[in-house]
Design a protein around this motif. Structure first.
Motif, PDB file in Angstrom:
ATOM      1  N   ASN A  75      -3.094  28.347  19.830  1.00  0.00           N
ATOM      2  CA  ASN A  75      -3.417  28.016  21.126  1.00  0.00           C
ATOM      3  C   ASN A  75      -3.127  26.744  20.807  1.00  0.00           C
ATOM      4  OD1 ASN A  75      -6.330  27.491  23.031  1.00  0.00           O
ATOM      5  ND2 ASN A  75      -7.143  25.674  21.554  1.00  0.00           N
ATOM      6  N   VAL A  76      -2.149  26.480  20.785  1.00  0.00           N
ATOM      7  CA  VAL A  76      -0.380  25.866  21.539  1.00  0.00           C
ATOM      8  C   VAL A  76      -0.492  25.258  23.602  1.00  0.00           C
ATOM      9  CG1 VAL A  76       1.380  25.267  21.792  1.00  0.00           C
ATOM     10  CG2 VAL A  76       0.415  26.797  19.808  1.00  0.00           C
ATOM     11  N   ASP A  77      -1.212  24.118  23.263  1.00  0.00           N
ATOM     12  CA  ASP A  77      -0.440  24.261  24.947  1.00  0.00           C
ATOM     13  C   ASP A  77       1.004  24.236  25.412  1.00  0.00           C
ATOM     14  OD1 ASP A  77      -1.525  23.212  27.256  1.00  0.00           O
ATOM     15  OD2 ASP A  77      -0.431  20.899  26.781  1.00  0.00           O
ATOM     16  N   TYR A  78       0.557  24.896  26.864  1.00  0.00           N
ATOM     17  CA  TYR A  78       1.639  25.796  27.495  1.00  0.00           C
ATOM     18  C   TYR A  78       3.182  24.691  27.426  1.00  0.00           C
ATOM     19  CZ  TYR A  78      -1.359  30.079  28.056  1.00  0.00           C
ATOM     20  OH  TYR A  78      -2.320  30.813  27.681  1.00  0.00           O
ATOM     21  N   ALA A  79       2.137  23.537  28.128  1.00  0.00           N
ATOM     22  CA  ALA A  79       3.597  22.427  28.199  1.00  0.00           C
ATOM     23  C   ALA A  79       3.707  21.489  26.588  1.00  0.00           C
ATOM     24  CB  ALA A  79       2.683  21.379  29.510  1.00  0.00           C
ATOM     25  N   CYS A  80       3.802  21.964  26.217  1.00  0.00           N
ATOM     26  CA  CYS A  80       4.029  21.964  24.541  1.00  0.00           C
ATOM     27  C   CYS A  80       5.134  22.232  24.113  1.00  0.00           C
ATOM     28  CB  CYS A  80       3.197  22.484  23.599  1.00  0.00           C
ATOM     29  SG  CYS A  80       3.370  20.752  22.490  1.00  0.00           S
ATOM     30  N   THR A  81       6.412  21.256  23.852  1.00  0.00           N
ATOM     31  CA  THR A  81       8.034  21.396  23.609  1.00  0.00           C
ATOM     32  C   THR A  81       7.712  21.946  22.282  1.00  0.00           C
ATOM     33  OG1 THR A  81       8.698  18.700  23.424  1.00  0.00           O
ATOM     34  CG2 THR A  81       8.262  19.958  24.815  1.00  0.00           C
ATOM     35  N   PRO A  82       9.134  21.884  22.065  1.00  0.00           N
ATOM     36  CA  PRO A  82       8.632  22.307  20.025  1.00  0.00           C
ATOM     37  C   PRO A  82       9.231  20.841  19.042  1.00  0.00           C
ATOM     38  CG  PRO A  82      10.146  24.128  21.254  1.00  0.00           C
ATOM     39  CD  PRO A  82      10.292  23.143  22.367  1.00  0.00           C
ATOM     40  N   GLU A  83       9.348  20.088  20.120  1.00  0.00           N
ATOM     41  CA  GLU A  83       9.726  18.652  18.999  1.00  0.00           C
ATOM     42  C   GLU A  83       8.480  17.922  19.277  1.00  0.00           C
ATOM     43  OE1 GLU A  83      11.851  20.005  22.367  1.00  0.00           O
ATOM     44  OE2 GLU A  83      13.399  19.838  20.917  1.00  0.00           O
ATOM     45  N   GLU A  84       7.463  18.720  20.015  1.00  0.00           N
ATOM     46  CA  GLU A  84       6.116  17.747  19.902  1.00  0.00           C
ATOM     47  C   GLU A  84       5.394  18.434  18.314  1.00  0.00           C
ATOM     48  OE1 GLU A  84       5.023  16.411  24.282  1.00  0.00           O
ATOM     49  OE2 GLU A  84       5.214  18.753  24.164  1.00  0.00           O
ATOM     50  N   VAL A  85       5.566  19.999  18.437  1.00  0.00           N
ATOM     51  CA  VAL A  85       4.891  20.454  17.482  1.00  0.00           C
ATOM     52  C   VAL A  85       5.566  19.951  16.432  1.00  0.00           C
ATOM     53  CG1 VAL A  85       5.023  22.531  16.342  1.00  0.00           C
ATOM     54  CG2 VAL A  85       3.965  22.457  19.294  1.00  0.00           C
ATOM     55  N   GLN A  86       7.114  19.792  16.788  1.00  0.00           N
ATOM     56  CA  GLN A  86       7.711  19.099  14.594  1.00  0.00           C
ATOM     57  C   GLN A  86       7.083  17.591  14.923  1.00  0.00           C
ATOM     58  OE1 GLN A  86      11.669  19.232  15.421  1.00  0.00           O
ATOM     59  NE2 GLN A  86      12.266  18.342  12.644  1.00  0.00           N
ATOM     60  N   GLN A  87       6.530  17.367  15.764  1.00  0.00           N
ATOM     61  CA  GLN A  87       6.107  15.606  14.874  1.00  0.00           C
ATOM     62  C   GLN A  87       4.647  15.982  14.252  1.00  0.00           C
ATOM     63  OE1 GLN A  87       7.552  12.094  17.657  1.00  0.00           O
ATOM     64  NE2 GLN A  87       8.012  12.967  15.378  1.00  0.00           N
ATOM     65  N   HIS A  88       3.711  16.693  15.250  1.00  0.00           N
ATOM     66  CA  HIS A  88       2.869  17.103  14.776  1.00  0.00           C
ATOM     67  C   HIS A  88       2.244  17.161  13.518  1.00  0.00           C
ATOM     68  CE1 HIS A  88      -1.313  17.509  15.318  1.00  0.00           C
ATOM     69  NE2 HIS A  88      -1.337  18.689  14.773  1.00  0.00           N
ATOM     70  N   PHE A  89       3.011  17.746  12.903  1.00  0.00           N
ATOM     71  CA  PHE A  89       3.719  18.640  11.733  1.00  0.00           C
ATOM     72  C   PHE A  89       4.826  17.737  10.596  1.00  0.00           C
ATOM     73  CE2 PHE A  89       1.566  22.114  14.383  1.00  0.00           C
ATOM     74  CZ  PHE A  89       0.884  22.657  12.899  1.00  0.00           C
ATOM     75  N   GLN A  90       5.406  16.616  11.073  1.00  0.00           N
ATOM     76  CA  GLN A  90       6.176  15.853  10.276  1.00  0.00           C
ATOM     77  C   GLN A  90       5.520  15.360   8.772  1.00  0.00           C
ATOM     78  OE1 GLN A  90       9.356  16.465  11.418  1.00  0.00           O
ATOM     79  NE2 GLN A  90      10.011  16.015   9.403  1.00  0.00           N
ATOM     80  N   SER A  91       4.068  15.451   9.485  1.00  0.00           N
ATOM     81  CA  SER A  91       3.904  15.018   7.908  1.00  0.00           C
ATOM     82  C   SER A  91       3.273  15.320   6.964  1.00  0.00           C
ATOM     83  CB  SER A  91       2.055  14.146   8.940  1.00  0.00           C
ATOM     84  OG  SER A  91       1.844  14.915   8.383  1.00  0.00           O
ATOM     85  N   CYS A  92       3.373  16.479   6.537  1.00  0.00           N
ATOM     86  CA  CYS A  92       3.276  17.735   6.254  1.00  0.00           C
ATOM     87  C   CYS A  92       4.221  17.925   5.317  1.00  0.00           C
ATOM     88  CB  CYS A  92       3.136  19.023   6.514  1.00  0.00           C
ATOM     89  SG  CYS A  92       1.298  19.107   7.256  1.00  0.00           S
ATOM     90  N   GLY A  93       5.136  18.124   5.787  1.00  0.00           N
ATOM     91  CA  GLY A  93       7.442  18.035   5.152  1.00  0.00           C
ATOM     92  C   GLY A  93       8.266  17.872   5.744  1.00  0.00           C
ATOM     93  N   THR A  94       8.670  18.625   5.198  1.00  0.00           N
ATOM     94  CA  THR A  94       9.527  18.576   6.041  1.00  0.00           C
ATOM     95  C   THR A  94      10.108  19.957   7.123  1.00  0.00           C
ATOM     96  OG1 THR A  94      11.207  17.176   4.475  1.00  0.00           O
ATOM     97  CG2 THR A  94      12.627  18.548   6.187  1.00  0.00           C
ATOM     98  N   VAL A  95      10.340  19.634   8.195  1.00  0.00           N
ATOM     99  CA  VAL A  95       9.811  21.258   9.271  1.00  0.00           C
ATOM    100  C   VAL A  95      11.558  21.756   9.706  1.00  0.00           C
ATOM    101  CG1 VAL A  95       9.531  22.264  11.507  1.00  0.00           C
ATOM    102  CG2 VAL A  95       7.821  20.023  10.494  1.00  0.00           C
ATOM    103  N   ASN A  96      11.386  22.684   8.816  1.00  0.00           N
ATOM    104  CA  ASN A  96      13.271  23.546   9.561  1.00  0.00           C
ATOM    105  C   ASN A  96      13.088  23.776  10.374  1.00  0.00           C
ATOM    106  OD1 ASN A  96      15.275  24.694   8.753  1.00  0.00           O
ATOM    107  ND2 ASN A  96      14.576  26.389   7.347  1.00  0.00           N
TER     108      ASN A  96
END
Length: 198
Positions: A75-96
């Motif tokens: 359910n990721v928004d179609y206008a969402c970029t990979p950088e925004e998804v990375q920022q969203h999950f950055q608090s969990c750990g280092t995103v590869n």
């Protein structure tokens, strides 16, 4: 008598020379075949067409290890970029790596895969299930490992308003006399719904 012996010796010498010549040609053909085999294995190794079972098993274990530290985000928004998804999950750990799947026209399909450097980050990311990004509620789950050749066969479901159509060709029933008389058949009508394919 001596002529016969000389002639037999000459025939034997000629056969021996011919035999040696054939052995040389056979040796050359074997050398050429082995050289061709070596070249073919070298090309196959460069192209990666042939994998020995140990390499395939190592590749499978590597894929399972990567999938163990990855998550599926739906359910990721179609206008969402990979950088925004990375920022969203950055608090969990280092995103590869973040992969947003797209169709053949380059349009996003609405889901993404996030790979972390450490497997512990997956548990933290699963806590972000049903969090919001771009006003849409994300569905976060662990990424599963695909097993090759395990695709399930799902037969086609009949669509009620279109009637049942099988893939087998129509076979008319054997001729029987109709109890209603010639040409008189009771009609069972399908519910009226427009279908451009019928």
């Amino acid at each position: 008598m001596e002529g016969d012996v000389d002639m037999a010796a000459a025939v034997e010498d000629g056969a021996a020379v011919e035999l040696d010549d054939m052995k040389k040609r056979l040796k050359e053909m074997e050398d050429e075949a082995s050289a061709l085999r070596e070249m073919q294995t070298k090309v196959e190794q460069e192209m990666g067409a042939v994998q020995d079972p140990s390499a395939a098993a190592a590749n499978q274990t590597n894929r399972e290890e990567v999938d163990a530290r990855s998550i599926f985000v739906g359910n990721v928004d179609y206008a969402c970029t990979p950088e925004e998804v990375q920022q969203h999950f950055q608090s969990c750990g280092t995103v590869n790596r973040v992969t947003i799947r797209t169709n053949k026209f380059g349009q996003p399909k609405g889901y993404a895969y996030v790979e972390f450097l450490e497997p512990e980050a997956v548990e933290q990311a699963l806590l972000l299930n049903e969090s919001e990004l771009h006003g849409r509620q994300l569905k976060v789950s662990g990424k599963r490992t695909n097993v090759p050749g395990m695709k399930q066969f799902r037969p086609r479901r009949p669509i009620p308003h279109m009637g049942y159509r099988s893939r087998t060709p129509f076979m008319p029933a054997p001729f029987l006399y109709s109890p209603y008389g010639y040409g008189k058949v009771p009609r069972f009508r399908m519910p009226m719904r427009y279908s451009p394919y019928f």
